[in-house]
Design a protein around this motif. Structure first.
Motif, PDB file in Angstrom:
ATOM      1  N   TRP A 108      -6.001   5.837   3.825  1.00  0.00           N
ATOM      2  CA  TRP A 108      -5.421   5.623   5.240  1.00  0.00           C
ATOM      3  C   TRP A 108      -6.761   5.026   6.145  1.00  0.00           C
ATOM      4  N   GLY A 109      -7.879   5.422   5.727  1.00  0.00           N
ATOM      5  CA  GLY A 109      -8.924   5.111   6.594  1.00  0.00           C
ATOM      6  C   GLY A 109      -9.547   3.700   6.046  1.00  0.00           C
ATOM      7  N   GLU A 110      -9.020   3.143   5.013  1.00  0.00           N
ATOM      8  CA  GLU A 110      -9.288   1.869   4.595  1.00  0.00           C
ATOM      9  C   GLU A 110      -8.453   0.716   4.542  1.00  0.00           C
ATOM     10  N   VAL A 126      -4.105   2.612  -1.367  1.00  0.00           N
ATOM     11  CA  VAL A 126      -5.374   2.491  -0.582  1.00  0.00           C
ATOM     12  C   VAL A 126      -5.280   3.610   0.617  1.00  0.00           C
ATOM     13  N   ARG A 158       0.675  -1.125   0.011  1.00  0.00           N
ATOM     14  CA  ARG A 158      -0.105  -0.123   0.145  1.00  0.00           C
ATOM     15  C   ARG A 158       0.741   1.138   0.224  1.00  0.00           C
ATOM     16  N   TYR A 172      -6.904  -0.778   7.328  1.00  0.00           N
ATOM     17  CA  TYR A 172      -7.133  -1.948   8.176  1.00  0.00           C
ATOM     18  C   TYR A 172      -7.577  -3.206   7.399  1.00  0.00           C
ATOM     19  N   LEU A 173      -8.752  -2.701   6.734  1.00  0.00           N
ATOM     20  CA  LEU A 173      -9.704  -3.709   6.149  1.00  0.00           C
ATOM     21  C   LEU A 173      -8.915  -4.340   4.776  1.00  0.00           C
ATOM     22  N   ALA A 174      -8.104  -3.303   4.070  1.00  0.00           N
ATOM     23  CA  ALA A 174      -7.257  -3.953   3.171  1.00  0.00           C
ATOM     24  C   ALA A 174      -6.159  -4.907   3.502  1.00  0.00           C
TER      25      ALA A 174
END
Length: 339
Positions: A200-202, A198, A176, A204-206
């Motif tokens: 930053w806010g996404e 990606v 990322r 963790y899920l990524a």
């Protein structure tokens, strides 16, 4: 009768003086914002700066603190400070207002703490001077740089390849990077990974869903606080020097008397200087926390770090000549010894 009249006059004078004092106390009222949690290093530094400014100004400056992004994310608040709806704060500076600001997070602009201190606080703080000039152009007064740590890389699994050798086969690992940043995308490619943008806010899920195998862009503090559940290995690549600035609306700054300007500048500079030792200690502390959590910590040798930094400075930096500007990039090359 004369005594009564004198008393009335005296009372009127006292009331006027009190009114004038109150008016003077209320003359400068600021909103101060930062984006880190309450109790964080930025929060504590903000409170120390505010207290000293209020005390040394004798109450002539009154400041209300809005911590933890209460007034919006840091990019929104940056714009609010430029407009003057927020007066001052400790925040990153958004390159959306001027692309030259990207030098703030240019990969390997500095390689270690010694270089960071020289570039931002030394006798010839060239990166500080670049950013101070650019910020003035967009309506901001820079009052000091606040160190937040050095970036690295978090891996969601333990690789079976050399993570520190750019030439090693990375087995198709997707890394990322910050969307829209050409320098970071090119850095990921030069390190041998597949670049994957990606937000930053996404992130963790990524990582959790294996959309990406690893990430760069954060430092030990925010990796520990936000991603430790999906991190198996942390590599202290020192990809970039993460920092914020104490800055304020330039017009509000120019309204201050020279005496008040001196008080504000000295208080901000004093505590900003302390941030370097605090941030260096925080990097070490959060890596130790990760280690205790079972996350493997990989620390490059000086030789390994120099190899990656030289690669970034020779292969990545040229793509930023047309973004940041060749004049600034030539200065960066000169200061880092790149020919």
């Amino acid at each position: 009768m004369k005594k009564n009249l004198a008393a009335v006059v005296l009372i009127a004078v006292v009331v006027c003086l009190i009114g004038s004092a109150v008016a003077a106390d209320a003359a400068v009222k600021w909103k101060w914002a930062h984006y880190q949690p309450v109790g964080s290093m930025l929060d504590k530094l903000s409170k120390s700066m505010i207290q000293e400014i209020e005390e040394k100004s004798g109450g002539a400056i009154s400041i209300k603190l809005y911590p933890a992004g209460q007034l919006g994310d840091w990019m929104e608040v940056s714009e609010q400070i430029i407009r003057g709806s927020v007066d001052i704060g400790i925040l990153p500076v958004s390159p959306s207002f001027d692309p030259r600001i990207q030098v703030r997070v240019l990969p390997y602009s500095v390689m270690n703490w010694e270089e960071a201190k020289a570039a931002y606080t030394g006798e010839s703080p060239y990166i500080l001077e670049i950013l101070t000039g650019v910020m003035k152009d967009i309506g901001l007064k820079a009052l000091g740089v606040v160190a937040e740590g050095f970036g690295g890389g978090g891996f969601a699994s333990i690789p079976d390849f050399d993570m520190l050798d750019p030439a090693a086969d990375k087995k198709g690992f997707k890394m990322r990077f910050t969307p829209g940043n050409q320098a970071w995308e090119r850095l990921v490619v030069e390190m041998g990974f597949i670049p994957t943008p990606v937000p930053w806010g996404e992130l963790y899920l990524a990582q959790q869903t294996k959309l990406v195998d690893c990430q760069i862009g954060g430092q030990p503090y925010n990796t520990w606080t936000s991603f430790r559940d999906v991190t198996k290995v942390w590599v202290q690549y020192n990809t970039h020097f993460q920092n914020s600035f104490v800055y304020m609306n330039l017009k509000e700054w120019e309204k201050l008397t020279p005496e008040l300007q001196k008080i504000v500048q000295e208080a901000c500079a004093k505590y900003a200087a302390e941030s370097f030792s605090l941030a260096e200690g925080a990097d070490a502390d959060y890596m130790e926390k990760m280690k205790q959590e079972g996350i493997k910590i990989v620390m490059p040798t000086n030789e390994q770090l120099q190899k990656i930094a030289t690669l970034a400075r020779t292969k990545v930096w040229p793509v930023m000549d047309d973004v940041i500007g060749k004049e600034i990039m030539d200065l960066m090359r000169e200061k880092s010894g790149v020919k």
